[in-house]
Motif scaffolding. Structure first.
Motif, mmCIF file in Angstrom:
data_model
loop_
_atom_site.group_PDB
_atom_site.id
_atom_site.type_symbol
_atom_site.label_atom_id
_atom_site.label_comp_id
_atom_site.label_asym_id
_atom_site.label_seq_id
_atom_site.Cartn_x
_atom_site.Cartn_y
_atom_site.Cartn_z
ATOM 1 N N ARG A 107 38.060 26.417 51.997
ATOM 2 C CA ARG A 107 38.061 27.878 51.905
ATOM 3 C C ARG A 107 37.033 28.412 52.887
ATOM 4 N N ARG A 108 37.270 29.651 53.323
ATOM 5 C CA ARG A 108 36.314 30.341 54.186
ATOM 6 C C ARG A 108 36.450 31.837 53.957
ATOM 7 N N GLU A 109 35.377 32.539 54.161
ATOM 8 C CA GLU A 109 35.422 33.987 54.026
ATOM 9 C C GLU A 109 36.226 34.577 55.176
ATOM 10 N N MET B 295 43.728 38.931 34.923
ATOM 11 C CA MET B 295 44.693 38.198 35.723
ATOM 12 C C MET B 295 44.575 36.709 35.451
ATOM 13 N N ALA B 296 45.688 36.054 35.515
ATOM 14 C CA ALA B 296 45.706 34.613 35.293
ATOM 15 C C ALA B 296 45.248 33.839 36.518
ATOM 16 N N GLY B 297 45.383 34.441 37.709
ATOM 17 C CA GLY B 297 45.020 33.737 38.938
ATOM 18 C C GLY B 297 43.514 33.597 39.095
ATOM 19 N N LEU B 298 43.139 32.730 40.002
ATOM 20 C CA LEU B 298 41.732 32.487 40.289
ATOM 21 C C LEU B 298 41.326 33.264 41.538
ATOM 22 N N TYR B 299 40.091 33.702 41.542
ATOM 23 C CA TYR B 299 39.556 34.397 42.701
ATOM 24 C C TYR B 299 39.022 33.393 43.716
ATOM 25 N N PHE B 300 38.799 33.877 44.932
ATOM 26 C CA PHE B 300 38.298 33.070 46.034
ATOM 27 C C PHE B 300 37.124 32.185 45.593
ATOM 28 N N GLU B 301 36.154 32.774 44.911
ATOM 29 C CA GLU B 301 34.947 32.039 44.509
ATOM 30 C C GLU B 301 35.245 30.899 43.536
ATOM 31 N N GLU B 302 36.332 31.015 42.790
ATOM 32 C CA GLU B 302 36.684 29.992 41.795
ATOM 33 C C GLU B 302 37.481 28.838 42.389
ATOM 34 N N LEU B 303 37.952 29.000 43.602
ATOM 35 C CA LEU B 303 38.786 27.985 44.247
ATOM 36 C C LEU B 303 37.920 27.082 45.122
ATOM 37 N N LYS C 23 38.321 38.261 46.593
ATOM 38 C CA LYS C 23 37.047 37.880 45.987
ATOM 39 C C LYS C 23 36.937 38.616 44.653
ATOM 40 N N LYS C 24 36.073 38.130 43.795
ATOM 41 C CA LYS C 24 35.867 38.799 42.501
ATOM 42 C C LYS C 24 35.366 40.217 42.727
ATOM 43 N N PRO D 9 36.048 41.885 54.209
ATOM 44 C CA PRO D 9 34.910 41.348 53.452
ATOM 45 C C PRO D 9 35.195 41.078 51.964
ATOM 46 N N ASP D 10 36.268 41.640 51.427
ATOM 47 C CA ASP D 10 36.595 41.420 50.013
ATOM 48 C C ASP D 10 37.596 40.285 49.808
ATOM 49 N N THR D 11 37.826 39.476 50.865
ATOM 50 C CA THR D 11 38.806 38.396 50.771
ATOM 51 C C THR D 11 38.291 37.120 51.440
ATOM 52 N N GLY D 12 39.031 36.051 51.191
ATOM 53 C CA GLY D 12 38.780 34.784 51.860
ATOM 54 C C GLY D 12 40.086 34.033 52.023
ATOM 55 N N VAL D 13 40.061 33.034 52.876
ATOM 56 C CA VAL D 13 41.243 32.220 53.144
ATOM 57 C C VAL D 13 41.053 30.868 52.455
ATOM 58 N N VAL D 14 42.037 30.493 51.658
ATOM 59 C CA VAL D 14 41.996 29.223 50.925
ATOM 60 C C VAL D 14 43.166 28.359 51.370
ATOM 61 N N ARG D 15 42.880 27.076 51.620
ATOM 62 C CA ARG D 15 43.945 26.110 51.935
ATOM 63 C C ARG D 15 44.236 25.303 50.684
ATOM 64 N N PHE D 16 45.501 25.318 50.300
ATOM 65 C CA PHE D 16 45.999 24.617 49.122
ATOM 66 C C PHE D 16 46.865 23.443 49.559
#
Length: 155
Positions: free
Chosen positions: A110-112, A1-9, A147-148, A117-124
């Motif tokens: 960002r926060r878990e 995938m081209a997108g970034l995972y939670f951990e990469e943001l 998440k990855k 448990p397999d996701t997180g919330v990111v503010r862009f």
């Protein structure tokens, strides 16, 4: 995938997106009429020439869509479960037909996820800038990001 995972943001990450978009007459006409927006500032040249802008301006909701859309390939393509909300949307300058928009994205936080448990919330924060370097749109949004997967993390 081209997108970034939670951990990469990582908060503070800034991405200057390579894709740009020139707004056309057709974009403005179709979007405005498809969304039932009959505002003459978007559709009527005679009306708009007597406005403070002196010409038609592009529908701001179209501008918002472009500013949020350009970053998808480099940020969330295949790694998001969707938008959770949009905040602080501003249009400090109008977009005119023929303007070319580029976008910068900043990861604000960002926060878990508490419930998944397999996701997180990111503010862009996405910033749309025209060909003259003028800020035309700024929007903050929250996205539910994957998440990855374990097999990627283990590699």
């Amino acid at each position: 995938m081209a997108g970034l995972y939670f951990e990469e943001l990582e908060p503070g990450l800034t991405i200057e997106h390579g894709v740009t978009r020139t707004v056309t007459e057709t974009d403005n006409l179709l979007f405005t009429t498809l969304t039932m927006n009959v505002q003459p500032l978007h559709l009527d040249s005679e009306f708009a020439k007597d406005s403070i802008y002196g010409e038609r301006i592009v529908n701001s909701v179209f501008t918002l869509g472009v500013v949020v859309g350009i970053p998808v390939q480099e940020t969330t393509l295949g790694t998001t479960l969707g938008n959770l909300g949009f905040e602080e949307i501003a249009f400090p300058a109008p977009v005119l037909i023929g303007d070319t928009i580029r976008v910068e994205t900043v990861i604000l936080s960002r926060r878990e996820s508490k419930s998944r448990p397999d996701t997180g919330v990111v503010r862009f924060e996405h910033r749309g800038i025209n060909q003259n370097g003028k800020l035309v749109c700024k929007v903050q949004r929250s996205g539910l990001m994957l998440k990855k997967p374990a097999e990627i993390t283990a590699s």
